[in-house]
Design an enzyme around this catalytic site. Structure first.
Site: not given
Ligand code: NAD
Length: 444
Positions: A172, A267
């Site tokens: 997600d 990330y």
């Protein structure tokens, strides 16, 4: 014609995400009619903390929907159309160790990125395969939508060990970032945009952001991200996010600087600015501690309250993008909507100049027979180089698990961009072996 009703099992029923997934499911009965909702976990005590509240959430919407919470795989997986899987093998105390073991050696300590994610991967493979096998035994026609982390390693394991299973691996995180991108671009909803994105899980880039008229919004969003990261105007004026998330969203400004023709997944900060991440983390109090002290407590106490009162009225349960994405995907499979969604799939030429057998995250068209990946063309040297190193690391982890190989896991840790040397990799490996005796195969 009345729509066919589906039966859904949530594997990892004791997850803190379960109540919001159940709530999102029953808030979307017009799109996805349901006849049965089942919670399945291998920790009865933990699942029981949420089960009664989930039953109330379901029954308040439609008492005709059957509800069941069980730790018996046969009962859980019989007569199922969809399994939504989000298990955490070793639960949050093992996540805490993953993070702290790395940080204490001066290396990024994170749930899915760096050595912590690799240790978690070694724990997760068995649990995910076990759940696939239950599904295939008791409901051979069912689909599994798997968002158990670390998704990249888990996806490589499902590709390798269950190549013919009806499993779709998803994440997600891009959806959350896309909502921020839509806000920054001045749109109401991420679904008002057409996007292109490629990469590995937690390791990718958007190459196109357009509105429905085909106007290119990417340069405007890049200009904003260069200054503010993915922190939106509303969030600047009225901050709502937890500190660790704000930091991650803000750091995207330094990540985008490395390629301002694209927008990065947040990330990437763990790989590209690992020194910054380590300096700003506290090895005595990590994200796992934050989750245990906030999210876990909040969800369990909201559920306790719902169970005691016998109603959801007056309770507060947060519904995030995480849950809506899963419902969208289930609807696409159940009713052949051909929606375009980001999935983690075998490359097979979709990224032309990248390994065919790598699990990549790219847009796919989803319908009743599964997914069709879209062709992404060639990618530039910078991204290709980073992805090759990362995918090699992920594959070596799965090799290590398959062959019980100490050497392959040492190579995997040495390969990871967050780990500075083979010496540190070996020290980390020995620490993780000690901590994971109960979960990892014995490495020789
Ligand atoms: P959690 O620790 O709250 O719950 C996980 C549950 O899984 C626990 O109740 C545990 O007992 C259960 N479990 C462990 N092994 C199992 C097995 N073999 N069979 C059945 N159940 C098992 O975890 P959480 O924070 O809610 O996260 C759940 C998972 O979802 C994690 O893997 C997390 O990383 C992942 N996640 C994924 C995304 C994504 O989009 N990919 C987003 C958020 C969380």
């Amino acid at each position: 014609m009345e729509k066919r009703k589906s039966s859904v099992v949530i594997a990892g029923g004791g997850s803190t995400y379960t109540p919001e997934i159940v709530a999102t499911l029953v808030n979307n009965l017009d799109r996805l009619p349901l006849r049965k909702v089942v919670l399945y976990d291998n920790d009865e005590e933990r699942q029981n903390k949420l089960a009664k509240a989930c039953e109330i959430i379901v029954k308040e919407k439609d008492p005709a929907i059957e509800f069941l919470a069980t730790v018996d795989p046969k009962e859980a997986y019989t007569d199922i159309d969809f399994c939504l899987a989000h298990i955490r093998v070793g639960q949050l105390p093992m996540r805490e160790l993953d993070e702290k073991i790395a940080l204490r050696r001066g290396v990024v300590g994170q749930e899915t990125c760096g050595p912590g994610g690799m240790a978690y991967g070694m724990r997760s493979i068995d649990g995910v395969l076990e759940n696939i096998d239950y599904m295939e035994k008791y409901s051979p026609n069912a689909w599994m939508l798997n968002y158990s982390n670390p998704a990249a390693i888990v996806a490589e394991a499902t590709r390798r060990f269950r190549p013919n299973s009806k499993v779709i691996n998803i994440c997600d995180m891009p959806i959350g970032i896309e909502q921020a991108i839509a806000d920054i671009a001045g749109l109401n909803d991420r679904k008002d945009m057409d996007i292109r994105y490629y990469g590995l899980n937690h390791f990718g880039w958007w190459t196109k952001i357009e509105d429905k008229d085909g106007t290119d919004l990417l340069p405007k969003v890049v200009e904003w991200v260069k200054k503010n990261g993915y922190i939106t105007k509303d969030e600047i004026e009225d901050p709502q996010s937890e500190a660790s998330w704000s930091d991650t969203y803000m750091k995207a400004k330094d990540v985008v600087a490395l390629d301002p023709t694209t927008l990065p997944n947040t990330y990437l900060k763990y790989y590209l600015y690992s020194d910054y991440v380590v300096e700003h983390d506290n090895p005595e109090y990590t994200r796992a501690n934050e989750v245990m002290d906030t999210r876990e407590k909040d969800v369990f106490s909201a559920c306790k309250q719902i169970a005691e009162r016998g109603t959801t009225k007056g309770s507060y349960l947060e519904i995030t993008n995480h849950a809506t994405f899963i419902v969208d995907l289930t609807v696409a499979l159940a009713f052949n909507t051909k929606e375009r969604m980001l999935l983690i799939v075998e490359n097979n030429g979709a990224i032309e100049n990248f390994s065919a057998d790598a699990m990549v995250e790219i847009p796919c068209i989803v319908g009743k027979d599964g997914y069709e990946p879209l062709a992404m063309g060639k990618i530039p040297t910078f991204q290709k180089g980073l992805m090759e190193q990362q995918v090699a690391c992920e594959k070596l982890v799965v090799d290590a698990w398959e062959e019980n190989s100490y050497l392959k896991m040492w190579q995997a840790l040495t390969m990871n961009k967050c780990v500075p040397s083979a010496k540190v990799a070996k020290d980390l490996l020995d620490d993780y072996i000690e901590a994971n005796k109960e979960y990892w195969p014995e490495l020789k």
